[in-house]
Design an enzyme around this catalytic site. Structure first.
Site: not given
Length: 264
Positions: A85-86, A136, A140, A232
């Site tokens: 993620d991210d 995503h 965020h 991440h």
């Protein structure tokens, strides 16, 4: 609803940077106008163009998918889904990609729209290595389930557009709400765009940098909860994440697990 890492300074900066995008996109987004939805994350012109074209057949469809939050693996009961993620991040995404390559593992990269827009070369590198893309959101925002439907729509659809443009035309196959902040509306919207809502079963908490040993121990102790594991590749020093992946991927293979993608 579990809030995954609320109040992170990095995500606060991402949110602030995206506010200008949000303000304009809320009024002008063509993709928002395309949506017609009806309705928590955790379970209990270069060489890359050919890769994008090849991936488009598998990842380019906007056919409607199931609105329920996916946790299962397409490899069945002994499958594991590695999700990252991210990012993408120019420092850490290449390191994660290298560890995945060394272990012959494919993963799902849940990308923040502004990050994808800033680093299209990284998006293309992810695809060229055979991994999948996940939306995503733009900024965020872990509280987006308390925001208006117009805001949720902008966050999801503008991120989809940013990721697709950065990839060279390959659309994300999944949607993961920040912090698991899904709503019936956001799930239906994502599904109508061909993006299966994606949860997780094992939160490694690698973002908090608890130590490589702690990250590895969390996976070993919680993999029985289900196959989808959360890591991440952005938001700070991800050395522990890279080192943990280097240790845990061979261990999972030794336990008889195989690596797949979340079901669609």
């Amino acid at each position: 609803m579990v809030r995954h890492g609320g109040g992170r300074g990095w995500h606060g900066r991402v949110l602030a940077a995206a506010l200008g995008v949000t303000a304009v996109a809320a009024a002008t987004s063509v993709w928002t106008a395309q949506a017609d939805p009806s309705g928590g994350g955790k379970a209990h012109g270069d060489a890359s163009a050919s890769a994008s074209a090849a991936g488009a057949g598998a990842q380019g469809s906007a056919a409607k998918v199931d609105v329920t939050i996916a946790h299962s693996s397409d490899k069945g009961a002994r499958g594991v889904n590695i999700t990252i993620d991210d990012g993408p991040d120019p420092t850490w995404t290449p390191k994660v990609l290298e560890v995945l390559r060394e272990n012959g593992v494919k993963a799902t990269f849940c990308m923040v729209g502004t990050q994808a827009k800033a680093h299209p070369d990284m998006v293309k590198a992810v695809l060229a290595a055979g991994h999948r893309l996940c939306d995503h959101t733009v900024s965020h925002d872990t509280a987006m389930d308390h925001k208006s439907q117009a805001y949720q729509s902008q966050q999801i659809l503008d991120a989809e557009k940013m990721i697709t443009e950065a990839s060279g035309g390959v659309r994300p196959m999944y949607y993961r709400a920040p912090g698991g902040a899904f709503t019936p509306y956001s799930r239906q919207l994502a599904a109508s765009r061909g993006m299966r809502p994606l949860g997780w079963n094992v939160d490694t908490k690698d973002f908090e940098r608890p130590g490589t040993a702690a990250i590895v121990a969390t996976v070993k102790q919680e993999i029985h909860n289900g196959p989808t594991v959360l890591f991440h590749d952005a938001g700070g020093d991800r050395t522990q994440t890279v080192d943990a992946l280097r240790e845990i991927l061979p261990w999972l293979k030794q336990q008889g697990y195989s690596f797949g993608f979340p079901v669609r």
